[in-house]
Write an enzyme that holds these catalytic residues in place. Structure first.
Site, PDB file in Angstrom:
ATOM      1  CD  GLU A 196      -3.030  -1.084   2.350  1.00  0.00           C
ATOM      2  OE1 GLU A 196      -3.821  -1.876   2.157  1.00  0.00           O
ATOM      3  OE2 GLU A 196      -2.526  -0.497   3.387  1.00  0.00           O
ATOM      4  CG  HIS A 220      -9.919   6.794   6.729  1.00  0.00           C
ATOM      5  ND1 HIS A 220     -10.875   5.882   6.203  1.00  0.00           N
ATOM      6  CD2 HIS A 220      -8.649   6.125   6.764  1.00  0.00           C
ATOM      7  CE1 HIS A 220     -10.346   4.463   6.572  1.00  0.00           C
ATOM      8  NE2 HIS A 220      -8.995   4.798   6.496  1.00  0.00           N
TER       9      HIS A 220
END
Length: 543
Positions: free
Chosen positions: A114, A343
């Protein structure tokens, strides 16, 4: 009614349940969940958990990647503390029954990559890692005789009493609202743990569930605990953009497996912002998307993985594929419309390596806490790792001390004698909407001094209204959350005003460059719990 336990855990996500399991063989633990057990942020975590599990990887590499993503504000000792315990954390989860995805050809667990990571080190359960983790932990917790799980109980405020071993206050429980009987009860315990998650519901657009209202952060601040780096709110670059899709995150693992970010005309653009392209850290990607949307006047941009084989997409991203199909989007054939959304709360309640706060016998773990791990920008998949590592660290500390902690003194019952039932609940919904809108407009991905000044003015007016309402009417879950959210919004605004630079997730048009020295923003309440309490104050508290 009053409840008595050895340890009270407020929050039922990965952090809270892990701590309860580590302690339950020796003490009686109560775990409070403000909703159903699967309604918290952990359940919806898709990507995975970062850990050093491969021979080609190293602790030093994981540490270096985290420090680089954190914009110079990570505490290196906290990063190393966490990363060094990453393998043991994963081993513990496997022992709890978590079914991580296997790489059958290599006879090992599948690891993905990621943004910000230099190696494949993200262990996952397809694209529903949080669900796999929480399901296993819930099953273990429900089977343990020393753990009491209480759903739809929401904490209002912490209970404090004089500490007999110091001239400070200690936390001895919390006042808790029970949705079932519509009353507030006192929960008392020798140790209290805040594991309530973050505060991303303070923003209009968020990937978080409705319960992410910063309850633990607000309660700790009111009880006298410091908070740090509240200005660093991570905006995930890719949330599904659809009028009927509420808070659905498109996992970063798609970009890790080769998905491309594109403009409405199909052109890729990330290389213009960072040489790492789609795998740049989240703050860079979110700002790039925000910039292009504003430049083009576009409602959204697009994430495209359709160039990958259909079988590969179905195997690795079944949750994303199924969810998008519900809205008529076939990700094997067409790009996904995406927008950034709030988030993760990188700041929180200041704690040490054992999760201990400024208040005696009060701990904070997970997204509620500020450990120094995330700095100015959390690196992908370090959050669940932090939950597991600090849950164990805090549990060990509690276990070593709890036998010597005296039982709490009886506390007064919650007083509802001077309040009435509200016939104006519309005020709550209007204030909730106004708060989240002006936070998005004025304290969002890009900030200015003028926007922050406007936000300061608005939050003062809103808090006055909320305070009057809270004082006159019986509490309800939405009012409790609104009160907490407004306080957390104030802390975010104050922290953003203090930071006169651009660093990581805090980007200011007035101060576009980073300061020469990186410093944390630490806010100290007027009733700071770590200072000694005068005898006269202690007598007043006792009376």
């Amino acid at each position: 009614m009053q409840y008595q336990y050895d340890v009270l855990v407020i929050g039922s996500g990965a952090a809270g349940l892990s701590l309860a399991l580590h302690l339950a063989d020796s003490v009686k633990v109560a775990v409070l969940s403000k909703g159903q057990l699967h309604e918290g942020s952990t359940w919806f975590a898709q990507g995975g958990i970062a850990a050093v599990l491969d021979d080609q990887d190293s602790i030093d590499a994981h540490v270096a990647d985290t420090l680089a993503a954190g914009g110079g504000l990570c505490h290196e000792e906290s990063v190393r503390f966490t990363v060094e315990r990453s393998k043991s954390a994963i081993d513990w989860l496997i022992n709890q029954g978590v079914d991580f995805t296997k790489d059958e050809a290599a006879n090992s667990y599948h690891l993905t990559k990621e943004g910000g990571h230099s190696h494949r080190r993200i262990i996952h359960s397809a694209d529903a890692t949080g669900k796999a983790v929480l399901s296993s932990l819930i099953a273990r917790v429900k089977a343990h005789k020393n753990i009491t799980l209480l759903e739809r109980f929401i904490a209002l405020d912490l209970i404090t009493q004089p500490d007999p071993n110091s001239r400070k206050l200690r936390c001895t429980g919390a006042y808790v609202y029970n949705h079932a009987d519509d009353h507030v009860h006192a929960f008392q315990a020798k140790s209290v743990v805040l594991a309530t998650g973050g505060a991303s519901k303070v923003y209009l657009y968020t990937s978080n569930p409705d319960g992410a209202s910063g309850d633990g952060i607000a309660m700790a601040w009111r009880a006298g605990c410091r908070v740090a780096n509240m200005e660093f709110n991570q905006f995930h670059p890719t949330c599904l953009f659809h009028p009927k899709a509420k808070s659905f995150l498109i996992t970063e693992a798609l970009r890790g497996e080769g998905a491309h970010l594109k403009l409405p005309n199909g052109e890729r653009f990330m290389q213009r912002f960072d040489e790492r392209g789609e795998l740049a850290p989240r703050d860079i990607v979110a700002r790039a998307i925000d910039h292009e949307m504003k430049r083009l006047g576009a409602d959204c941009l697009y994430l495209d993985i359709s160039h990958k084989p259909s079988d590969f997409i179905a195997e690795h991203f079944p949750t994303v594929k199924a969810r998008c199909l519900e809205f008529g989007i076939d990700i094997t054939k067409e790009p996904i419309p995406v927008v950034p959304a709030a988030h993760y709360t990188c700041g929180g309640v200041v704690v040490n390596a054992q999760g201990h706060t400024d208040l005696v016998n009060l701990y904070a773990i997970g997204e509620t806490s500020f450990t120094g791990l995330h700095g100015a920008n959390r690196m992908a998949s370090n959050s669940l790792l932090e939950c597991i590592v600090y849950a164990r660290s805090a549990a060990l500390d509690i276990a070593s001390k709890i036998a010597a902690i005296p039982e709490p003194l009886p506390c007064p019952p919650w007083d509802e004698s001077r309040v009435t039932d509200s016939d104006e609940d519309v005020v709550i919904s209007h204030n909730w909407d106004e708060l989240r809108r002006f936070m998005w407009d004025y304290v969002g991905i890009v900030r200015t001094r003028k926007r922050l000044e406007r936000a300061t003015h608005r939050i003062k007016l809103l808090q006055k209204e909320i305070g009057e309402y809270y004082s006159n009417y019986r509490v309800r879950g939405d009012l409790i959350e609104l009160r907490n959210l407004a306080l957390v919004a104030e802390l975010i605004i104050r922290s953003a005003i203090e930071r006169k630079e651009s660093r990581g997730l805090h980007y200011s048009l007035d101060y576009p460059a980073p300061a020469p020295v990186a410093r944390d923003t630490i806010l100290v309440p007027t009733n700071y719990a770590a200072q000694d309490v005068f005898v006269t104050d202690m007598l007043a508290i006792k009376s």
